[in-house]
Design a protein around this motif. Structure first.
Motif, short mmCIF file in Angstrom:
data_model
loop_
_atom_site.label_atom_id
_atom_site.label_comp_id
_atom_site.label_asym_id
_atom_site.label_seq_id
_atom_site.Cartn_x
_atom_site.Cartn_y
_atom_site.Cartn_z
N ILE A 94 7.72 -12.87 -3.30
CA ILE A 94 8.57 -11.81 -3.86
C ILE A 94 8.04 -11.50 -5.25
O ILE A 94 8.06 -12.35 -6.15
CB ILE A 94 10.04 -12.25 -3.92
N ASP A 95 7.52 -10.30 -5.42
CA ASP A 95 6.89 -9.89 -6.68
C ASP A 95 7.86 -9.04 -7.48
O ASP A 95 8.40 -8.06 -6.98
CB ASP A 95 5.62 -9.11 -6.40
N LEU A 96 8.08 -9.43 -8.74
CA LEU A 96 9.02 -8.70 -9.59
C LEU A 96 8.34 -7.70 -10.51
O LEU A 96 8.99 -7.08 -11.34
CB LEU A 96 9.88 -9.67 -10.39
N SER A 97 7.03 -7.54 -10.40
CA SER A 97 6.32 -6.54 -11.19
C SER A 97 6.28 -5.22 -10.41
O SER A 97 6.84 -5.10 -9.33
CB SER A 97 4.89 -7.02 -11.49
N ASN A 98 5.55 -4.25 -10.97
CA ASN A 98 5.46 -2.96 -10.29
C ASN A 98 4.17 -2.81 -9.49
O ASN A 98 3.83 -1.71 -9.04
CB ASN A 98 5.59 -1.81 -11.29
N ASP A 99 3.45 -3.91 -9.26
CA ASP A 99 2.12 -3.82 -8.66
C ASP A 99 2.11 -3.27 -7.24
O ASP A 99 1.15 -2.62 -6.83
CB ASP A 99 1.44 -5.19 -8.68
N PHE A 100 3.16 -3.55 -6.45
CA PHE A 100 3.12 -3.23 -5.02
C PHE A 100 4.25 -2.31 -4.58
O PHE A 100 4.51 -2.18 -3.38
CB PHE A 100 3.17 -4.53 -4.21
N ARG A 101 4.92 -1.66 -5.49
CA ARG A 101 6.10 -0.87 -5.14
C ARG A 101 5.77 0.46 -4.48
O ARG A 101 6.56 0.96 -3.67
CB ARG A 101 6.95 -0.62 -6.40
N LEU A 102 4.65 1.04 -4.80
CA LEU A 102 4.30 2.34 -4.24
C LEU A 102 3.46 2.17 -2.98
O LEU A 102 2.69 1.22 -2.84
CB LEU A 102 3.54 3.17 -5.27
N LYS A 103 3.62 3.10 -2.05
CA LYS A 103 2.92 3.03 -0.77
C LYS A 103 1.41 2.88 -0.96
O LYS A 103 0.74 2.17 -0.20
CB LYS A 103 3.21 4.29 0.05
N ALA A 104 0.88 3.54 -1.96
CA ALA A 104 -0.56 3.50 -2.19
C ALA A 104 -1.03 2.11 -2.61
O ALA A 104 -2.23 1.79 -2.50
CB ALA A 104 -0.96 4.52 -3.26
N ASP A 105 -0.11 1.28 -3.10
CA ASP A 105 -0.47 -0.04 -3.63
C ASP A 105 0.13 -1.19 -2.83
O ASP A 105 0.03 -2.35 -3.23
CB ASP A 105 0.00 -0.17 -5.08
N GLU A 106 0.76 -0.92 -1.69
CA GLU A 106 1.57 -1.93 -1.03
C GLU A 106 0.78 -3.02 -0.32
O GLU A 106 1.33 -4.06 0.04
CB GLU A 106 2.51 -1.27 -0.02
N THR A 107 -0.52 -2.83 -0.11
CA THR A 107 -1.33 -3.80 0.63
C THR A 107 -2.38 -4.44 -0.25
O THR A 107 -3.11 -3.75 -0.98
CB THR A 107 -2.00 -3.14 1.85
N LEU A 108 -2.44 -5.76 -0.19
CA LEU A 108 -3.47 -6.54 -0.89
C LEU A 108 -4.04 -7.53 0.11
O LEU A 108 -3.32 -8.42 0.59
CB LEU A 108 -2.88 -7.27 -2.10
N ASP A 109 -5.34 -7.38 0.43
CA ASP A 109 -5.96 -8.20 1.46
C ASP A 109 -5.16 -8.05 2.77
O ASP A 109 -5.00 -6.97 3.27
CB ASP A 109 -6.06 -9.66 1.01
N ASN A 110 -4.62 -9.14 3.28
CA ASN A 110 -3.83 -9.07 4.52
C ASN A 110 -2.34 -9.06 4.27
O ASN A 110 -1.55 -9.25 5.18
CB ASN A 110 -4.19 -10.24 5.44
N LYS A 111 -1.94 -8.83 3.03
CA LYS A 111 -0.53 -8.85 2.66
C LYS A 111 -0.02 -7.43 2.46
O LYS A 111 -0.56 -6.70 1.62
CB LYS A 111 -0.31 -9.67 1.39
N THR A 112 1.01 -7.05 3.19
CA THR A 112 1.64 -5.76 3.00
C THR A 112 3.06 -5.98 2.48
O THR A 112 3.87 -6.64 3.13
CB THR A 112 1.68 -4.96 4.31
N PHE A 113 3.34 -5.43 1.32
CA PHE A 113 4.62 -5.64 0.65
C PHE A 113 5.62 -4.57 1.07
O PHE A 113 5.31 -3.38 1.12
CB PHE A 113 4.43 -5.61 -0.87
N VAL A 114 6.83 -5.02 1.35
CA VAL A 114 7.94 -4.15 1.70
C VAL A 114 8.77 -3.89 0.44
O VAL A 114 9.06 -4.82 -0.32
CB VAL A 114 8.83 -4.79 2.79
#
Length: 326
Positions: A94-114
């Motif tokens: 669970i990430d509390l920063s803004n790194d993965f909030r937007l659709k364009a940034d939601e995936t890192l390697d094999n991790k997709t953030f909801v």
């Protein structure tokens, strides 16, 4: 069996509230609190409200096999941290920063953030392994306008004025966080271009595709410690009774968002995970007031709410908190 929890970036305001909540959550055990600048120090030396509550110390080592990992890092740092550190495939993040909030940034390697706003997409959160916790202003403002967007009723621009407490700026000192500047003072900042607008506009398009209404957001700094008080208004053709009924229907199953029959104020929510919404009609404008605690519903409390959903716990577990009303 309790969940083993790790916290990355343990010295800030958000982390302090997260630690407090986790220590009192019946289903969690804090495995480690990572802070390179405070390694070896007792947690209560930094978060002084926790003296007598815990003997945990900060550490500069990581257990990659924890059940849940909370990232309480500065914006832009979560991505770098996850690129440098490996965790178990069963570790939920669970990430509390803004790194993965937007659709364009939601995936890192094999991790997709909801995107973790329960009032928006609880079903997706329940099955998620990785959560992007919403921003504090974004939470308050979205909860003010979700019912309108969900019913296709955003026909005109939305004007929002909101004020946040000093804790919203974090623990690092700057000109505008010093007591002598903040006390008996009031100011706006990032007029019409606050970073949380990306989340808000993304949600509007998710609920009301093709919406052309613009959000004009004026964020303000208040001379109090915590809380957000937001007012939003836009054109609404129905009656005030219809507006109130619309909001109550939308939030009828929400565990922490409530529609008040009276004017709302910030003391109703400080130290809680609640959002309280008020609805009025003035001429052809619907005025919505939304109040939250920026550190709880706007950050750590909502992160715990998401954790509860991800693990099938009662959504309110560990979050039945009384407001600092007096």
């Amino acid at each position: 069996m309790k969940l083993e929890v790790g916290i990355i970036g343990g010295a800030g305001y958000t982390a302090g509230e997260l630690i407090r909540l986790l220590l009192n959550h019946p289903n969690t055990n804090i495995n480690f609190i990572f802070s390179t600048s405070n390694a070896g120090n007792k947690v209560y030396k930094i978060h002084q409200d926790l003296i007598g509550t815990t003997e945990l110390s900060f550490t500069d080592t990581i257990n990659p096999n924890v059940d849940v990992l909370f990232l309480c890092l500065g914006h832009g740092n979560s991505t770098a941290f996850l690129e440098k550190n490996e965790f178990s495939n069963t570790t939920k993040i669970i990430d509390l920063s803004n790194d993965f909030r937007l659709k364009a940034d939601e995936t890192l390697d094999n991790k997709t953030f909801v995107y973790g706003l329960p009032e928006l997409q609880k079903e997706k959160i329940v099955t998620a392994n990785y959560i992007a916790n919403p921003g504090c202003f974004a939470t308050a403002l979205q909860l003010a306008i979700l019912p309108l967007a969900a019913n296709g009723l955003l026909k005109d621009d939305i004007h929002i004025n909101a004020v946040t407490g000093a804790t919203g700026a974090g623990t690092s000192l700057s000109k505008t966080t010093h007591f002598t500047w903040r006390d008996n003072n009031f100011s706006h900042y990032k007029a019409f271009n606050h970073q949380h607008l990306g989340e808000i506009n993304q949600t509007i398009q998710q609920l009301q595709s093709g919406c052309e209404s613009k959000v004009f957001f004026m964020p303000n700094r208040g001379n109090f410690s915590r809380g957000i008080f937001a007012t939003a208004y836009t054109t609404f053709e129905g009656t005030v009774e219809e507006g109130i009924a619309l909001y109550k229907e939308f939030y009828k199953d929400a565990k922490f968002t409530f529609v008040s029959d009276e004017a709302v104020h910030m003391k109703q929510v400080v130290n809680t995970n609640k959002c309280i919404v008020g609805v009025e009609k003035h001429g052809n404008k619907l005025l919505i007031t939304s109040v939250i605690d920026n550190l709880l519903k706007g950050a750590s409390g909502q992160a715990i709410q998401n954790m509860n959903l991800m693990y099938g716990f009662e959504e309110t577990l560990g979050l039945n908190l009384k407001a600092n009303y007096f």
